[in-house]
Design a protein around this motif. Sequence first.
Motif, PDB file in Angstrom:
ATOM      1  N   ALA A 178      -7.365 -41.466 -36.091  1.00 50.58           N
ATOM      2  CA  ALA A 178      -6.312 -40.963 -37.054  1.00 50.58           C
ATOM      3  C   ALA A 178      -6.009 -39.690 -37.177  1.00 50.58           C
ATOM      4  N   TYR A 179      -6.992 -38.863 -36.484  1.00 53.02           N
ATOM      5  CA  TYR A 179      -7.159 -37.228 -36.233  1.00 53.02           C
ATOM      6  C   TYR A 179      -5.968 -37.137 -34.846  1.00 53.02           C
ATOM      7  N   ASN A 180      -6.450 -37.591 -33.759  1.00 46.04           N
ATOM      8  CA  ASN A 180      -5.884 -37.539 -32.500  1.00 46.04           C
ATOM      9  C   ASN A 180      -4.416 -38.070 -32.401  1.00 46.04           C
ATOM     10  N   MET A 181      -4.252 -39.238 -32.695  1.00 44.48           N
ATOM     11  CA  MET A 181      -3.143 -40.138 -32.311  1.00 44.48           C
ATOM     12  C   MET A 181      -1.840 -39.611 -32.693  1.00 44.48           C
ATOM     13  N   PRO A 182      -1.658 -38.956 -34.046  1.00 50.36           N
ATOM     14  CA  PRO A 182      -0.310 -38.725 -34.542  1.00 50.36           C
ATOM     15  C   PRO A 182       0.081 -37.487 -33.422  1.00 50.36           C
ATOM     16  N   SER A 183      -0.726 -36.327 -33.184  1.00 51.99           N
ATOM     17  CA  SER A 183      -0.401 -35.440 -32.172  1.00 51.99           C
ATOM     18  C   SER A 183      -0.152 -35.769 -30.896  1.00 51.99           C
ATOM     19  N   VAL A 184      -1.147 -36.980 -30.432  1.00 54.01           N
ATOM     20  CA  VAL A 184      -0.902 -37.429 -28.925  1.00 54.01           C
ATOM     21  C   VAL A 184       0.405 -38.215 -28.776  1.00 54.01           C
TER      22      VAL A 184
ATOM     23  N   THR B 291       4.734 -39.479 -40.539  1.00 59.44           N
ATOM     24  CA  THR B 291       5.248 -38.275 -41.416  1.00 59.44           C
ATOM     25  C   THR B 291       4.474 -36.956 -41.415  1.00 59.44           C
ATOM     26  N   ILE B 292       4.819 -36.079 -40.970  1.00 60.38           N
ATOM     27  CA  ILE B 292       4.211 -34.901 -40.856  1.00 60.38           C
ATOM     28  C   ILE B 292       4.488 -33.881 -41.586  1.00 60.38           C
ATOM     29  N   PRO B 293       3.512 -33.447 -42.583  1.00 61.27           N
ATOM     30  CA  PRO B 293       3.953 -32.389 -43.479  1.00 61.27           C
ATOM     31  C   PRO B 293       4.108 -31.000 -43.066  1.00 61.27           C
ATOM     32  N   SER B 294       5.016 -30.103 -43.391  1.00 59.09           N
ATOM     33  CA  SER B 294       5.486 -28.887 -42.775  1.00 59.09           C
ATOM     34  C   SER B 294       5.319 -27.853 -44.457  1.00 59.09           C
ATOM     35  N   PRO B 295       5.423 -26.703 -44.021  1.00 55.86           N
ATOM     36  CA  PRO B 295       5.611 -25.885 -45.214  1.00 55.86           C
ATOM     37  C   PRO B 295       6.936 -26.053 -46.049  1.00 55.86           C
ATOM     38  N   VAL B 296       7.705 -26.576 -45.305  1.00 57.90           N
ATOM     39  CA  VAL B 296       9.209 -26.691 -46.102  1.00 57.90           C
ATOM     40  C   VAL B 296       9.583 -28.306 -46.471  1.00 57.90           C
ATOM     41  N   GLY B 297       8.657 -29.311 -46.147  1.00 57.83           N
ATOM     42  CA  GLY B 297       8.929 -30.513 -46.384  1.00 57.83           C
ATOM     43  C   GLY B 297       8.510 -31.333 -45.341  1.00 57.83           C
ATOM     44  N   ASN B 298       8.577 -32.626 -45.433  1.00 57.30           N
ATOM     45  CA  ASN B 298       8.017 -33.537 -44.267  1.00 57.30           C
ATOM     46  C   ASN B 298       9.074 -33.855 -43.308  1.00 57.30           C
TER      47      ASN B 298
END
Length: 131
Positions: free
Chosen positions: A68-74, A103-110
């Motif tokens: 769960a930690y690795n796969m989104p970025s990979v 869904t990737i959170p960012s400082p200005v929204g998803n």
Amino acid sequence: MQDIQPYFAHYLLKAIRRSGLFGEYGMQIISRWKKVVDDCDKGLAEGWIAPQPDYKFDHSHAWGGTPAYNMPSVISGMKILEPGMKKISFEPNLWGLDFAEMTIPSPVGNIELKINRNGYNITAPDKITIV
């Protein structure tokens, strides 16, 4: 490959990715969690190889969540190019999967990313530039 436990696999996956070898070894290592998920729907076992035949693994160790930690970025291939995620790039790769949605959170929204074998679609807040 030598037998390893999930704790070490966390660091091994990071090294494999940095070395550009994820395509050759990454999914082979990730697939080791399939049996753990099938065995217990309430948590991920602390290990794959019991130190003795009657040993019972518990299901409360953080490193069980390594996929769960690795796969989104990979899978997304996301690179942050400017502080605050103002500019980012993506190089999606399904690594043999049929599809992925995240869904990737960012400082200005998803940021929403949907990938299938025909391509991908990204929806991001206006304040983020995708190159």
